[in-house]
Design a protein around this motif. Structure first.
Motif, short mmCIF file in Angstrom:
data_model
loop_
_atom_site.label_atom_id
_atom_site.label_comp_id
_atom_site.label_asym_id
_atom_site.label_seq_id
_atom_site.Cartn_x
_atom_site.Cartn_y
_atom_site.Cartn_z
N PHE A 19 0.83 -1.21 0.00
CA PHE A 19 0.00 0.00 0.00
C PHE A 19 0.87 1.26 0.00
CE2 PHE A 19 -2.13 -3.31 2.54
CZ PHE A 19 -3.23 -3.54 1.74
N THR A 37 -5.61 2.46 -6.31
CA THR A 37 -6.31 3.29 -5.32
C THR A 37 -6.59 2.57 -4.01
OG1 THR A 37 -8.46 2.67 -6.28
CG2 THR A 37 -7.40 4.67 -7.13
N TRP A 38 -6.43 1.25 -3.96
CA TRP A 38 -6.71 0.53 -2.72
C TRP A 38 -5.57 0.80 -1.73
CZ3 TRP A 38 -2.64 -2.94 -2.93
CH2 TRP A 38 -2.20 -3.33 -4.20
N ARG A 39 -5.95 1.13 -0.48
CA ARG A 39 -4.95 1.60 0.49
C ARG A 39 -4.96 0.81 1.79
NH1 ARG A 39 -0.93 4.66 0.21
NH2 ARG A 39 -1.51 6.06 1.90
N GLY A 40 -5.77 -0.23 1.88
CA GLY A 40 -5.73 -1.10 3.06
C GLY A 40 -5.81 -0.33 4.37
N SER A 46 -12.08 3.16 2.07
CA SER A 46 -12.09 3.09 0.61
C SER A 46 -11.67 1.72 0.07
CB SER A 46 -11.16 4.16 0.02
OG SER A 46 -9.80 3.87 0.35
N ASP A 47 -11.49 0.76 0.97
CA ASP A 47 -11.00 -0.57 0.56
C ASP A 47 -11.90 -1.65 1.17
OD1 ASP A 47 -9.57 -2.85 -0.13
OD2 ASP A 47 -7.62 -1.99 0.34
N TRP A 50 -10.30 -5.01 1.95
CA TRP A 50 -9.48 -4.99 3.17
C TRP A 50 -10.35 -5.13 4.41
CZ3 TRP A 50 -4.53 -5.32 4.66
CH2 TRP A 50 -4.20 -4.93 5.96
N TYR A 63 -7.11 -11.94 -0.01
CA TYR A 63 -7.03 -10.52 -0.36
C TYR A 63 -6.00 -10.30 -1.46
CZ TYR A 63 -6.28 -5.49 -0.03
OH TYR A 63 -6.17 -4.16 -0.33
N ARG A 67 -6.11 -8.98 -5.47
CA ARG A 67 -5.35 -7.84 -5.98
C ARG A 67 -4.42 -8.27 -7.12
NH1 ARG A 67 -8.77 -4.24 -4.71
NH2 ARG A 67 -8.88 -3.65 -2.52
#
Length: 220
Positions: A19, A37-40, A46-47, A50, A63, A67
């Motif tokens: 991330f 854009t996924w930020r865990g 926003s994920d 996660w 997970y 990804r």
């Protein structure tokens, strides 16, 4: 002084998380900046995937499989394993994603005569065995206990008792560091002192580990 050991998770604790390194990944894979854009843990809201993992609805492996599939589709790659993604994103220069706070801590604990171990659910599975060859500091570890081969995943109690057996030490002689709450809970259940690693404050987490080991909490 009785023998002691520091037991570390690998991904997120020793390495910066994927991330944190989206810009490097995008550059390595030829993706436009901002594509990933996924930020865990850095932006859970926003994920959703996660959050599902944190709720134990899917595993960490699930997970990263998801990804890996997503990114493979983006670049038209024929990837089947997480290690394919990691090698493409980080393989050229894996040392660049190692946390400096870790390197300082390893130097300190080894100088103090404290043993060091890695307890990972997927070291070679995610990173590939060739990744290790590019990280000379791994030779400083007394034990590397990798569920890629044992097939026993944290937080199963046998994962922790396995690394303790490899070290020949009792739980009270060791400090375990991991960034996943479920793995910390599993470690505590077998009697290990623990540090729940904060990927947003790595220096603070390593300082806490050194304090538990009886060393000063400096991290650089």
């Amino acid at each position: 002084m009785p023998e002691r050991a520091l037991i570390l998770d690998f991904g997120g604790v020793i390495t910066r998380t994927l991330f944190e390194t989206h810009p490097q990944t995008e550059q390595a894979l030829g993706l436009s900046p901002g594509t990933l854009t996924w930020r865990g843990p850095f932006d859970p809201e926003s994920d959703p995937l996660w959050r599902s993992m944190q709720a134990d609805e899917i595993s960490e492996r699930d997970y990263w499989k998801a990804r890996t599939r997503e990114i493979a589709e983006l670049i038209g790659a024929d990837w089947t394993e997480m290690s394919d993604f990691v090698r493409a994103a980080r393989g050229a220069s894996p040392a660049d994603v190692i946390r400096p706070e870790f390197l300082f801590t390893l130097q300190r604990v080894k100088a103090a005569g404290i043993r060091a171990a890695i307890l990972s659910n997927e070291l070679d599975l995610f990173y590939g065995a060739d990744f290790r060859k590019k990280l000379p500091f791994l030779e400083d570890f007394d034990v590397i206990h990798d569920a890629t081969y044992t097939k026993i995943l944290k937080p199963d109690p046998r994962a922790y008792t396995g690394v303790l057996s490899d070290l020949g030490l009792a739980p009270e002689a060791c400090v375990f560091v991991d960034d996943q709450a479920r793995n910390i809970a599993g470690a505590r259940a077998v009697g290990l002192a623990t540090v729940h690693f904060n990927v947003q404050s790595p220096a603070e987490s390593y300082a806490e580990a050194m304090t538990l080991l009886g060393l000063s909490g400096e991290t650089s």
